[in-house]
Design a protein around this motif. Structure first.
Motif: not given
Length: 282
Positions: A86-91, A139-142
Motif C-alpha cells: 500500500l503506497d498511499a492512503l487517502v482518508n 508511503a504516504r497518508v493524505v
C-alpha cells in the motif's frame, strides 16, 4: 525500497464527489486503486466507471461503514490480507454538516457522528494499516481536511450542548489536522509521511448541497491539490504539513498547541479502545 511503477492507493469515500474524482485521476495514470464505500451498489458502479474510463487500471473494492469502528478495523484487516503493498492512503470519506444540522447523530459506538467519521475512523484506519504502509515505504497518508476549523472544547468534545452540524464538522476537521501532526512526528524515519489539506472551497459535492450551501467550484479543483500530495516526487519527504490547496499554510492555532494535541490524542486513544492506540514507549 523504490515505489513500484504502478502505486497502490486506497481512497475512502470513493463512490462520489472528491473521492470518485481522485480515483478516476489516479486510475488514468496507471495506479492500482482500492475503492472504499459504504453502499454496495454505488461502490460497484464506481468501480465499473473507473474500469471503463481507465481500461488497463487495476481496481478493487472494499465495503465498510466508517461510522462503525468495528467495520473500520475489519476494512483494514481485509486490505492487509489481500494487498501485497500500500503506497498511499487517502482518508477522504466525510460526514458533512448534514441536511438537518440541528439533529445530533451518533456513531455505532455512541460517539458524535462527525467526530467519529471525520476523525476517529481515519485515525483507526491509518493506525491499523501502518504495518502495511511501513512495509511498503516510502508511503504516504493524505488526510482530506477543510479550511473550516473550530477550536475543540475539551469540556464538551462531543458537542452535547449547542449542537450544530457545521460546528461539529469544523471541530472534527481540526481534530483530524491535529492527529496528522502527531502521527507525522511519531512516524519520522519510517518512510511514511502524513499530510493534510483543504482541497478546495465549496466544491460541487452532495454534502455541500445538502447543508444548503451553493457550490463554488467543480470537483476537479479539489482533485489536483489532493493527488499532488499522493504523487508529487518533490513532496516525498514532506510530512506533518497542512496545505490550503497547493500552499503550505497555517491551520487553526489550536493545532500548534502541544498540550491540546496531547489531550486530543489521549482522548482519542481512549475512545478507540485497546489495540489501535499508539505503541507503548520502550
Amino acid at each position: 525500497m523504490n515505489p513500484p511503477t504502478a502505486p497502490t492507493v486506497l481512497i475512502t469515500g470513493a463512490t462520489q464527489g472528491l473521492g470518485r474524482g481522485i480515483a478516476l485521476y489516479l486510475a488514468a495514470r496507471g495506479c492500482t486503486v482500492l475503492l472504499h464505500g459504504r453502499d454496495p451498489e454505488r461502490l460497484e458502479a464506481t468501480a465499473e466507471e473507473v474500469r471503463a474510463t481507465a481500461r488497463h487500471a487495476t481496481v478493487r473494492t472494499f465495503l465498510a461503514d466508517l461510522a462503525d469502528l468495528d467495520q473500520v478495523r475489519a476494512l483494514a484487516d481485509r486490505v492487509r490480507a489481500t494487498e501485497p503493498r500500500l503506497d498511499a492512503l487517502v482518508n477522504n470519506a466525510v460526514a458533512g454538516g448534514g441536511a438537518e444540522p440541528l439533529r445530533r447523530e451518533l456513531s455505532a459506538q455512541g460517539h458524535e457522528l462527525r467526530f467519529a467519521v471525520n476523525h476517529l475512523a481515519p485515525y483507526v484506519l491509518t493506525r491499523s494499516l501502518l504495518p502495511l504502509l511501513t512495509a511498503s515505504a516510502p508511503a504516504r497518508v493524505v488526510n482530506v481536511a477543510s479550511i473550516g476549523q473550530e477550536r475543540i472544547d475539551f469540556d464538551d468534545v462531543m458537542l452535547e450542548e449547542g449542537y450544530e452540524g457545521l460546528r461539529a464538522y469544523c471541530r472534527s476537521k481540526l481534530a483530524m489536522i491535529m492527529a496528522t501532526f502527531e502521527l507525522a512526528a511519531e512516524l519520522q524515519g519510517t518512510g511514511v509521511t502524513v499530510n493534510t489539506l483543504h482541497p478546495a472551497h465549496l466544491m460541487d459535492t452532495r454534502g455541500v448541497r445538502e447543508y444548503g450551501l451553493t457550490p463554488a467550484v467543480a470537483i476537479e479543483e479539489g482533485v489536483r491539490p489532493t493527488v499532488r500530495l499522493v504523487m508529487d516526487p518533490d513532496l516525498a519527504r514532506t510530512t506533518g504539513r497542512y496545505f490550503n490547496r497547493f500552499t503550505d499554510a497555517r491551520a487553526h492555532e489550536q493545532a500548534y498547541d502541544a498540550d491540546a494535541r496531547g489531550r486530543l490524542m489521549a482522548l482519542t486513544d481512549g475512545l478507540v479502545g485497546a489495540g489501535t492506540g499508539r505503541p507503548a514507549a520502550h
